[in-house]
Design a protein around this motif. Sequence first.
Motif, short mmCIF file in Angstrom:
data_model
loop_
_atom_site.label_atom_id
_atom_site.label_comp_id
_atom_site.label_asym_id
_atom_site.label_seq_id
_atom_site.Cartn_x
_atom_site.Cartn_y
_atom_site.Cartn_z
N ALA A 96 -35.34 5.56 -30.95
CA ALA A 96 -34.75 5.79 -32.14
C ALA A 96 -33.95 4.33 -32.63
O ALA A 96 -34.20 4.10 -33.89
N ASN A 97 -33.25 3.89 -31.88
CA ASN A 97 -32.53 2.67 -32.10
C ASN A 97 -33.24 1.46 -32.32
O ASN A 97 -33.18 0.40 -33.09
N ALA A 98 -34.45 1.29 -31.52
CA ALA A 98 -35.39 0.43 -31.85
C ALA A 98 -36.32 0.29 -33.22
O ALA A 98 -36.44 -0.41 -33.93
N ALA B 271 -23.06 15.23 -24.87
CA ALA B 271 -23.77 14.20 -24.14
C ALA B 271 -22.73 13.15 -23.36
O ALA B 271 -23.32 12.11 -22.80
N ASP B 272 -21.57 13.59 -23.35
CA ASP B 272 -20.74 12.61 -22.77
C ASP B 272 -20.92 12.22 -21.46
O ASP B 272 -20.53 10.97 -20.94
N ASP B 273 -21.52 13.00 -20.48
CA ASP B 273 -21.89 12.95 -19.15
C ASP B 273 -23.08 12.52 -18.64
O ASP B 273 -23.66 12.43 -17.67
N ILE B 274 -24.14 12.18 -19.75
CA ILE B 274 -25.33 11.82 -19.62
C ILE B 274 -25.49 10.35 -19.59
O ILE B 274 -25.34 9.61 -20.36
N GLU C 44 -29.66 5.49 -15.17
CA GLU C 44 -29.52 4.60 -14.41
C GLU C 44 -30.45 3.53 -15.28
O GLU C 44 -31.45 3.96 -15.74
N GLY C 45 -29.95 2.26 -15.61
CA GLY C 45 -30.74 1.31 -16.26
C GLY C 45 -30.65 1.48 -18.10
O GLY C 45 -31.18 0.56 -18.48
N PHE C 46 -29.85 2.36 -18.34
CA PHE C 46 -29.81 2.62 -19.69
C PHE C 46 -28.29 2.77 -20.28
O PHE C 46 -27.69 2.93 -19.23
N ALA C 47 -27.87 2.38 -21.41
CA ALA C 47 -26.39 2.76 -21.94
C ALA C 47 -26.50 4.21 -21.88
O ALA C 47 -27.36 5.00 -21.75
N PRO C 48 -25.07 4.69 -21.62
CA PRO C 48 -24.82 6.08 -21.69
C PRO C 48 -25.50 6.78 -23.13
O PRO C 48 -25.51 6.14 -24.32
N LYS D 187 -24.28 9.05 -24.94
CA LYS D 187 -23.33 9.22 -26.00
C LYS D 187 -23.07 7.95 -26.97
O LYS D 187 -23.13 7.88 -28.21
N ASP D 188 -23.36 6.66 -26.24
CA ASP D 188 -23.28 5.38 -27.04
C ASP D 188 -24.79 5.26 -27.81
O ASP D 188 -24.38 4.83 -28.76
N LEU D 189 -25.80 5.53 -27.14
CA LEU D 189 -27.06 5.51 -28.08
C LEU D 189 -26.79 6.21 -29.13
O LEU D 189 -27.35 5.97 -30.20
N MET D 190 -26.45 7.62 -28.99
CA MET D 190 -26.27 8.31 -30.27
C MET D 190 -25.67 8.09 -31.25
O MET D 190 -25.71 7.89 -32.63
N LYS D 191 -24.31 7.30 -30.93
CA LYS D 191 -23.31 6.64 -31.64
C LYS D 191 -23.91 5.61 -32.53
O LYS D 191 -23.66 5.49 -33.59
#
Length: 120
Positions: free
Chosen positions: A26-28, A53-56, A59-63, A65-69
């Motif tokens: 979605a960000n892409a 989503a705070d604790d999701i 590995e290898g990806f941004a958290p 919650k940060d992707l959603m923000k």
Amino acid sequence: MAGNFVVSLTHAKNDTDKATVAFVIANAAIASEKKVVVFLSIEGTRLSQKGYADDIHEEGFAPLKDLMKSFAEAGGQMFVCSPCFKKRGLDENNLVPGAVIVGGAKLVEFLGDGCPSVSY
């Protein structure tokens, strides 16, 4: 490359890898100047709730919650399936930024003619 793009997401903590990758895509799409909607249905509706989503963090990806923000801050929208939301007894007053509860007609309208979509 204007146009609409939909990412359909039916998972949350039941498959955090799919939930994360959906928001990466979605960000892409937003970065490619698309008007993007993430359609949250079934278990994905839980991501509409602040703090869920705070604790999701896959590995290898941004958290997640940060992707959603980032997605919301870039103008992305999250359409939350109304019947799925109600079935799970979620709180309309606890929606994350960018989330809006909609019926199926709103998604169909956004999809329009030839709108590409991916599903996770």
